[in-house]
Design a protein around this motif. Structure first.
Motif, PDB file in Angstrom:
ATOM      1  N   ILE A   1      -8.778  53.756   5.234  1.00  0.00           N
ATOM      2  CA  ILE A   1      -9.041  54.762   4.191  1.00  0.00           C
ATOM      3  C   ILE A   1     -10.270  54.289   3.400  1.00  0.00           C
ATOM      4  CG2 ILE A   1      -8.112  55.895   2.123  1.00  0.00           C
ATOM      5  CD1 ILE A   1      -5.274  55.316   3.278  1.00  0.00           C
ATOM      6  N   VAL A   2     -11.282  55.138   3.388  1.00  0.00           N
ATOM      7  CA  VAL A   2     -12.576  54.697   2.847  1.00  0.00           C
ATOM      8  C   VAL A   2     -12.479  54.189   1.403  1.00  0.00           C
ATOM      9  CG1 VAL A   2     -14.921  55.454   2.291  1.00  0.00           C
ATOM     10  CG2 VAL A   2     -13.891  56.107   4.459  1.00  0.00           C
ATOM     11  N   ILE A   3     -11.771  54.937   0.530  1.00  0.00           N
ATOM     12  CA  ILE A   3     -11.750  54.489  -0.881  1.00  0.00           C
ATOM     13  C   ILE A   3     -10.963  53.186  -1.045  1.00  0.00           C
ATOM     14  CG2 ILE A   3     -12.279  56.663  -2.037  1.00  0.00           C
ATOM     15  CD1 ILE A   3      -9.275  57.034  -2.564  1.00  0.00           C
ATOM     16  N   VAL A   4      -9.957  52.972  -0.191  1.00  0.00           N
ATOM     17  CA  VAL A   4      -9.204  51.700  -0.250  1.00  0.00           C
ATOM     18  C   VAL A   4     -10.153  50.566   0.114  1.00  0.00           C
ATOM     19  CG1 VAL A   4      -7.349  50.335   0.814  1.00  0.00           C
ATOM     20  CG2 VAL A   4      -6.971  52.756   0.286  1.00  0.00           C
ATOM     21  N   ARG A   5     -10.861  50.800   1.214  1.00  0.00           N
ATOM     22  CA  ARG A   5     -11.787  49.781   1.711  1.00  0.00           C
ATOM     23  C   ARG A   5     -12.868  49.452   0.664  1.00  0.00           C
ATOM     24  NH1 ARG A   5     -11.051  48.085   6.646  1.00  0.00           N
ATOM     25  NH2 ARG A   5     -12.297  46.220   6.553  1.00  0.00           N
ATOM     26  N   GLU A   6     -13.402  50.501   0.053  1.00  0.00           N
ATOM     27  CA  GLU A   6     -14.464  50.267  -0.940  1.00  0.00           C
ATOM     28  C   GLU A   6     -13.969  49.390  -2.086  1.00  0.00           C
ATOM     29  OE1 GLU A   6     -17.052  54.347  -0.246  1.00  0.00           O
ATOM     30  OE2 GLU A   6     -15.696  54.227  -1.964  1.00  0.00           O
ATOM     31  N   ARG A   7     -12.756  49.705  -2.551  1.00  0.00           N
ATOM     32  CA  ARG A   7     -12.199  48.936  -3.687  1.00  0.00           C
ATOM     33  C   ARG A   7     -11.905  47.485  -3.279  1.00  0.00           C
ATOM     34  NH1 ARG A   7     -12.483  47.138  -8.279  1.00  0.00           N
ATOM     35  NH2 ARG A   7     -10.588  46.634  -9.394  1.00  0.00           N
ATOM     36  N   MET A   8     -11.346  47.300  -2.089  1.00  0.00           N
ATOM     37  CA  MET A   8     -11.013  45.942  -1.634  1.00  0.00           C
ATOM     38  C   MET A   8     -12.293  45.111  -1.465  1.00  0.00           C
ATOM     39  SD  MET A   8      -7.815  45.834  -1.634  1.00  0.00           S
ATOM     40  CE  MET A   8      -6.943  47.245  -2.271  1.00  0.00           C
ATOM     41  N   VAL A   9     -13.313  45.741  -0.908  1.00  0.00           N
ATOM     42  CA  VAL A   9     -14.577  45.027  -0.702  1.00  0.00           C
ATOM     43  C   VAL A   9     -15.178  44.622  -2.059  1.00  0.00           C
ATOM     44  CG1 VAL A   9     -16.956  45.306   0.133  1.00  0.00           C
ATOM     45  CG2 VAL A   9     -15.040  46.013   1.568  1.00  0.00           C
ATOM     46  N   GLU A  10     -15.060  45.551  -3.037  1.00  0.00           N
ATOM     47  CA  GLU A  10     -15.553  45.251  -4.387  1.00  0.00           C
ATOM     48  C   GLU A  10     -14.813  44.023  -4.961  1.00  0.00           C
ATOM     49  OE1 GLU A  10     -16.531  48.703  -7.440  1.00  0.00           O
ATOM     50  OE2 GLU A  10     -14.433  48.216  -7.473  1.00  0.00           O
ATOM     51  N   LEU A  11     -13.488  44.014  -4.813  1.00  0.00           N
ATOM     52  CA  LEU A  11     -12.693  42.879  -5.312  1.00  0.00           C
ATOM     53  C   LEU A  11     -13.074  41.589  -4.586  1.00  0.00           C
ATOM     54  CD1 LEU A  11      -9.108  44.499  -5.486  1.00  0.00           C
ATOM     55  CD2 LEU A  11     -10.532  43.829  -7.419  1.00  0.00           C
TER      56      LEU A  11
END
Ligand code: DC
Length: 224
Positions: free
Chosen positions: A103-113
């Protein structure tokens, strides 16, 4: 600037074990990014959030706090303060985590963290897209691999120790299925970064792989 070691590779390549041991020897904080996707998956299961409920997922991403802390030298994972280390390895999570990680938004947030973690400490981080996407400028990139047959053998041994009954053929098929899923994923597919060092652990012991990685990292400038 922190020193960053990226370890990528397929399921069952031994990344988790190797990263922990090498991190200890090199005095680097080890980070298991798969566990982060597992925590998000557990939260979705508990709150009955479906894979296509984008608004609820966005809300979840604002509310969840995921932490990895060492307790008595063992890595524990916390979801909003609760120790979920065992729960995130259970069948229900296994069944959806791959889809959640796409899921793109999940991935974006995890990568940010993950990038924030890399700002705070010298790290050795394992996953699927660390050298290609999370830290394209990592100081050291390693792609850890082993044949599907060897990975199936290792999984077979682990299952026997845990009393799980599954045939070798079934395990091998499952590994090949996951490899194909990981490598053909439309979102951050598993692939070796152009500048990653390829390590084939098929005929190596855990100690040999750890020594090899420690040697590579030291040769790139990280001492003790
Ligand atoms: O390594 P693991 O089995 O705990 O990973 C769980 C899932 O998360 C697996 O389906 C691959 C995915 N994953 C990912 O897409 N990107 C990462 N950096 C780490 C894991």
């Amino acid at each position: 600037m922190s020193f960053i070691v990226a370890i990528d590779g397929p399921a069952g390549s031994g990344k988790g074990t190797i990263t922990k041991l090498a991190g200890k020897k090199l005095n680097l904080v080890n980070i298991d990014t798969g566990a982060m996707y597992r925590c998000a998956s557990l939260y979705m299961i508990r709150n009955n959030i479906k894979l296509d409920e984008t608004e609820k997922i966005a809300e979840m991403l604002k509310n969840i706090k995921i932490k990895q802390n060492k307790i008595d030298d063992i890595d524990r994972f916390f979801l909003n303060g609760e120790d979920v280390s065992s729960l995130i390895r259970e069948k229900e999570v296994n069944e959806i985590v791959s889809q959640v990680s796409h899921i793109v938004i999940v991935r974006e947030r995890m990568v940010e963290l993950q990038r924030e973690m890399g700002k705070k400490s010298n790290i050795i981080m394992e996953g699927r897209d660390i050298g290609t996407n999370v830290f394209p400028n990592a100081d050291v990139k390693i792609y850890l691999d082993a044949t599907a047959e060897e990975r199936a053998n290792r999984r077979m041994k682990q299952n026997e120790e845990k009393g799980i009954k599954m045939s070798y053929e079934e395990i091998l098929e499952n590994i090949k299925f996951r490899d194909n899923n990981d490598k053909t994923s439309p979102v951050a597919p598993l692939k070796q970064a152009d500048d990653a060092i390829y390590v084939d652990s098929t005929n190596m012991t855990i100690e040999e792989v750890v020594d090899k990685i420690v040697e590579i990292v030291k040769s790139k400038g990280k001492g003790e």
